[in-house]
Design an enzyme around this catalytic site. Structure first.
Site, PDB file in Angstrom:
ATOM      1  CG  PHE A 493      24.804  76.772  10.518  1.00  0.00           C
ATOM      2  CD1 PHE A 493      25.638  77.915   9.803  1.00  0.00           C
ATOM      3  CD2 PHE A 493      24.563  77.349  11.859  1.00  0.00           C
ATOM      4  CE1 PHE A 493      26.094  79.076  10.468  1.00  0.00           C
ATOM      5  CE2 PHE A 493      24.997  78.459  12.463  1.00  0.00           C
ATOM      6  CZ  PHE A 493      25.754  79.406  11.690  1.00  0.00           C
ATOM      7  CG  PHE A 498      25.117  72.682  13.420  1.00  0.00           C
ATOM      8  CD1 PHE A 498      24.901  73.654  14.368  1.00  0.00           C
ATOM      9  CD2 PHE A 498      26.110  72.744  12.652  1.00  0.00           C
ATOM     10  CE1 PHE A 498      26.043  74.816  14.328  1.00  0.00           C
ATOM     11  CE2 PHE A 498      27.132  73.721  12.589  1.00  0.00           C
ATOM     12  CZ  PHE A 498      26.932  74.835  13.368  1.00  0.00           C
ATOM     13  CD  GLU A 500      25.204  79.919  17.195  1.00  0.00           C
ATOM     14  OE1 GLU A 500      25.839  80.550  18.309  1.00  0.00           O
ATOM     15  OE2 GLU A 500      25.341  80.393  16.100  1.00  0.00           O
ATOM     16  CB  ILE A 501      19.540  77.398  20.628  1.00  0.00           C
ATOM     17  CG1 ILE A 501      18.881  76.431  19.785  1.00  0.00           C
ATOM     18  CG2 ILE A 501      18.692  78.177  21.601  1.00  0.00           C
ATOM     19  CD1 ILE A 501      18.074  75.330  20.853  1.00  0.00           C
ATOM     20  CB  VAL A 502      21.353  83.020  19.333  1.00  0.00           C
ATOM     21  CG1 VAL A 502      22.096  84.198  19.766  1.00  0.00           C
ATOM     22  CG2 VAL A 502      21.993  82.565  17.781  1.00  0.00           C
ATOM     23  CB  CYS A 504      16.380  79.855  24.986  1.00  0.00           C
ATOM     24  SG  CYS A 504      14.991  78.808  25.767  1.00  0.00           S
ATOM     25  CE1 TYR A 515       2.153  79.264  28.731  1.00  0.00           C
ATOM     26  CE2 TYR A 515       3.050  81.170  29.570  1.00  0.00           C
ATOM     27  CZ  TYR A 515       1.938  80.150  29.301  1.00  0.00           C
ATOM     28  OH  TYR A 515       0.646  80.728  29.568  1.00  0.00           O
ATOM     29  N   GLY A 516       8.581  77.351  28.466  1.00  0.00           N
ATOM     30  CA  GLY A 516       9.802  77.104  28.059  1.00  0.00           C
ATOM     31  C   GLY A 516      10.016  75.602  27.340  1.00  0.00           C
ATOM     32  CG  LEU A 536      25.984  72.186  17.963  1.00  0.00           C
ATOM     33  CD1 LEU A 536      27.139  72.481  17.323  1.00  0.00           C
ATOM     34  CD2 LEU A 536      26.199  70.980  19.090  1.00  0.00           C
ATOM     35  CB  ALA A 543      20.830  78.233  30.320  1.00  0.00           C
ATOM     36  CB  ILE A 567      28.625  77.477  16.992  1.00  0.00           C
ATOM     37  CG1 ILE A 567      27.781  77.911  18.140  1.00  0.00           C
ATOM     38  CG2 ILE A 567      30.014  77.002  17.314  1.00  0.00           C
ATOM     39  CD1 ILE A 567      27.308  76.578  18.868  1.00  0.00           C
ATOM     40  CE1 TYR A 570      27.266  84.843  23.065  1.00  0.00           C
ATOM     41  CE2 TYR A 570      27.147  82.374  22.146  1.00  0.00           C
ATOM     42  CZ  TYR A 570      26.823  83.989  22.234  1.00  0.00           C
ATOM     43  OH  TYR A 570      25.865  84.152  20.847  1.00  0.00           O
TER      44      TYR A 570
END
Length: 751
Positions: A493, A498, A500-502, A504, A515-516, A536, A543, A567, A570
């Site tokens: 956005f 920012f 948004e990480i949906v 992972c 790797y992460g 965000l 997690a 965003i 959840y």
């Protein structure tokens, strides 16, 4: 006085040993004329100040208000029918003022008891007033004339009130941080700190030459600039031009006004307004005068200077150059040392629109020590020692290559090594409705959908598929042996600042390999490149730990109004955020930290090797002893802990001798910001003899080492801030030699 309407930006010859400023209203290219004009003003002041006192009173009376009884408002004595030759003192006192009909003595009665020093100061202002009066009448540019007239009135008023001229402005120098000088120093460290000492010295000479040119550069008038660059910020340039006249240009000749160097009080904004024209004229002038240059200067100016200016120009006009950042780390050498190269990182991610979608990034060579880390030097550790230690660390013979990773290796070290060997690849991919579908990209997107579905079983597959294939979402994919093993799906956005990480996830049989962490570091660098500095995400209970390790926190830096409604929410998840630092190369950050630790370790080992006597450790605590007197520890009670009163007396005597020395005058008190703008940006640990006296009085110096360290800090700071040819630098050297003579005489160090 030259016609200002014809002024062009210009400067004296590049190869000149000393550059001469241009007078107000004179073209900058007429350096020799400006020098002669400046010298004539200085001669006039010297002659007037050496005149008899009656002559001085005669001059000051012309600019002094009448002190006769009554409400006389005359602000300067003017003779009625002045004789063709200067009158004698008795004639002068009997001549009446044609403005107020009072005698000359009525205008100077307040000066009878004034000291010679104060009178000489006022006479200097008088000559500056007369010079500015000439400038006002000969100047044709309206903006410049207005500034001259304002300064004329200011100096005129200071004579009437017998005060010091103080420029009244809403802001005072410096006008922008970092300054031009600081920015150029940062540039030298940023681009050239890895060079050998001799080559780095050449670059420093070029930087010094460039700064000198700016300090004596004649700016265009605002009207001239409007004609040349009509779409420029006219108001901003006019404000800087006025400041430059008041604080830099006019004070070169009117020394009653405080003078500042252009490079110390102006920053990037002014540099941008002059750089293009200045670079062109400097190089043209160098080509024209190449035959006049000394042989040793010719190569420097004709070969190295153009390259230097081209590289600097890129940083001046770049919107993301780190040299103009306030967070640029300061080094002990007085320059600045960045922690990031600022260029696109070698591990740059590919992205549709920049290259073929999903195109494999070319494997980069491992970063050298100079490329991936520029050390931060603290204290007085010489750069030569740092470079020597760094060379030892980077030497394969000293540290043999091993396939086994240390137990203390960073989480992403294994992943980084695999990427360099080409075992794994990183790509930013996404679906597109505007381009023909790429089969390989579609296969990777399907693979990502499978990874997310298996690792996030509570998330509906239809929902995962919709977001992964949504053209508004992108996914950083991790590819190993041609198949997807992990990725981070995100939506940017840019207008809100920012991303948004949906999703992972990394497939279960490839986890615990770093790797992460390496995925997230690549994502951070990708967003820094696109100037989005906030993440965000909603993290579930499994997690939260991972995101905390990646720098995420529940303390959200993004204003709520920026992300509410954008965003996705959840249930049962925690909103977390991460703020990025554009100066950090995230994919190499752990390597940098590791190198720093190795450097500190090596320095400690070298210091320990110099210790002549090693005392045994304490064993009394094994016997149940909980506390012992500190002086009972072996090695503590040495010559260093002599009688406190005796130490105090010795240090007091030494300090008195130092303060009485003829070369101690620059170091008696703390440096004032008004006298040395930018001093405290360069000198991180200031020290002076007054502060040392206060510390000695409070019994701060419990050891002679503390005392010697503070004294040495004075000399080090002076040499760091001032050039070797300066008077302050020479005073520091002479006083340092005297100090060590006295401390040896006192028996505090070996002779």
């Amino acid at each position: 006085m030259a016609d200002s309407a014809g002024i062009q930006q210009g400067s004296p010859a590049i190869g000149a040993a000393g550059l001469v400023p241009a007078a107000p209203g004179a073209a900058g290219t007429e350096g020799s004329g400006a020098a002669g004009r400046s010298a004539r003003i200085a001669v006039k002041k010297a002659q007037l100040r050496s005149s008899p006192r009656p002559k001085k009173l005669e001059k000051l009376g012309v600019y002094s208000s009448c002190k006769a009884e009554g409400a006389c408002k005359c602000n300067g004595w003017k003779s009625q029918n002045p004789p063709p030759t200067p009158p004698r003192t008795d004639q002068q006192s009997n001549t009446l003022c044609e403005l107020c009909n009072s005698a000359h003595r009525d205008h100077v009665t307040h000066l009878e008891n004034v000291s010679e020093e104060e009178m000489n100061r006022l006479l200097g202002i008088v000559l500056d007033v007369e010079y500015l009066y000439t400038c006002v009448h000969k100047e044709e540019d309206a903006d410049t004339k207005q500034v001259y007239f304002s300064l004329f009135k200011l100096l005129r008023k200071s004579i009437l009130l017998m005060g010091k001229p103080m420029l009244e402005a809403q802001d005072s120098p410096p006008f922008e941080k970092p300054s031009i000088e600081q920015g150029v120093n940062n540039f030298v460290q940023y681009k050239f700190s890895h060079l050998p000492s001799k080559e780095r010295q050449t670059i420093m000479e070029l930087a010094k030459m460039f700064l000198n040119q700016i300090n004596y550069w004649q700016l265009e008038t605002p009207s001239q600039r409007r004609q040349r660059v009509p779409n420029d910020d006219a108001a901003g340039y006019k404000a800087n031009y006025t400041r430059w006249l008041c604080y830099c240009n006019v004070p070169q000749f009117c020394d009653s006004l405080p003078r500042y160097e252009t490079t110390q009080i102006f920053g990037r904004t002014l540099l941008r307004s002059v750089f293009t024209v200045m670079r062109k004229q400097l190089l043209e002038q160098a080509r024209q005068e190449k035959d006049k240059l000394p042989p040793e200067k010719r190569t420097l100016i004709l070969t190295h200077f153009p390259k230097f200016l081209s590289m600097l120009e890129e940083e001046v006009y770049s919107h993301s150059s780190p040299i103009w950042s306030q967070d640029f780390l300061a080094g002990a050498s007085g320059g600045q040392i960045p922690i990031h190269t600022g260029k696109t990182h070698p591990h740059r991610l590919t992205y549709e629109g920049e290259s073929e979608i999903g195109e494999k990034r070319k494997p980069s060579e491992p970063l050298t020590q100079e490329e991936n880390k520029r050390p931060r030097v603290v204290g007085d550790i010489p750069m030569d020692l740092i470079n020597e230690v760094m060379a030892t660390i980077a030497d394969p013979a000293a540290i043999p290559e091993t396939s086994l990773l240390s137990a203390h290796s960073a989480r992403d070290e294994a992943a980084r090594l695999e990427e360099r060997r080409g075992v794994i690849e990183f790509h930013v991919i996404g679906n597109s409705l505007n381009q023909k579908p790429n089969k390989r990209i579609l296969m990777w997107l399907v693979g990502l959908q499978n990874v997310f579905s298996h690792q996030l079983p509570r998330m509906p597959k239809e929902y995962i598929t919709r977001l992964v294939f949504d053209p508004k979402h992108k996914t950083l994919s991790l590819i190993k042996d041609g198949r997807v093993i992990g990725g981070i799906c995100f939506r940017m956005f840019p207008s809100q600042g920012f991303t948004e990480i949906v999703f992972c996830a990394v497939t279960s049989n490839e986890q615990v390999k770093g790797y992460g962490t390496h995925l997230m570091n690549h994502l951070k660098e990708y967003h820094i490149k696109h100037e989005i500095l906030n993440f965000l995400t909603y993290a579930d209970e499994y997690a939260i730990g991972y995101f905390k390790k990646q720098g995420f926190s529940k303390d959200i830096k993004v204003p709520k109004a920026k992300y509410v409604g954008y965003i996705k929410d959840y249930e049962g998840a925690t909103l977390m955020g991460c703020e990025l630092n554009p100066s950090i190369p995230y994919t190499e950050f752990s390597v940098i930290i590791k190198k720093q630790k190795e450097i500190i370790k090596k320095l400690i080992e070298r210091k320990q090797a110099q210790i002549r006597k090693v005392y045994p450790g304490l064993s009394c605590f094994k016997e149940g002893v909980r506390q012992i007197p500190i002086e009972s520890i072996p090695g503590i009670r040495t010559k260093e802990l002599k009688d406190p009163d005796q130490l105090y007396s010795s240090l007091k005597t030494i300090l008195q001798h130092v303060k009485s020395h003829q070369n101690a005058w620059p170091f008696m008190e703390p440096v004032k910001k008004t006298e040395a703008p930018g001093y405290y940006q360069v000198i991180r640990f200031p020290m002076d003899l007054k502060t040392m006296s206060e510390r000695l009085k409070s019994r701060y110096y419990t050891t002679r080492k503390l005392f010697m360290a503070d004294m040495q800090r004075i000399f080090t700071n002076c040499r760091e801030y001032n050039p070797p040819e300066s008077e302050y630098y020479k005073c520091a050297n002479l006083l340092e030699k005297f100090f060590y003579t006295k401390i040896k005489e006192a028996g505090l160090i070996e002779k």
